[in-house]
Design an enzyme around this catalytic site. Sequence first.
Site, mmCIF file in Angstrom:
data_model
loop_
_atom_site.group_PDB
_atom_site.id
_atom_site.type_symbol
_atom_site.label_atom_id
_atom_site.label_comp_id
_atom_site.label_asym_id
_atom_site.label_seq_id
_atom_site.Cartn_x
_atom_site.Cartn_y
_atom_site.Cartn_z
ATOM 1 C CB SER A 151 38.729 33.668 79.776
ATOM 2 O OG SER A 151 38.238 32.913 80.696
ATOM 3 C CG ASN A 152 38.799 28.365 79.768
ATOM 4 O OD1 ASN A 152 37.848 28.295 80.419
ATOM 5 N ND2 ASN A 152 40.056 28.362 80.363
#
Length: 93
Positions: free
Chosen positions: A21-22
């Site tokens: 993810s981020n």
Amino acid sequence: MNILITAGPTRAYIDEIRYISNYSTGELATHIANEAIKKGIKVTFIYGRGSLTPDKKKVKLIEIQTIKDLVWALKRELKKKYDAVIHSAAVLD
């Protein structure tokens, strides 16, 4: 007026436990949504898990996790009439 805003991160699952993810927080999109709400604009807010969100009493919230979820939500929502779309979600490549 009726607008659609996307916000926050998306996830790409490696397996049932791990994902990539981020760090997107959805903060910019939330500020935009809050300003639109103050102006009487109807807001639909599609957001990634963990994202900030505007007051859920004043917007339609749609939570997503993956890019596939985001695409599905956008296809469904864009069948409706929107005056503008602000796509600020941090979609994984």
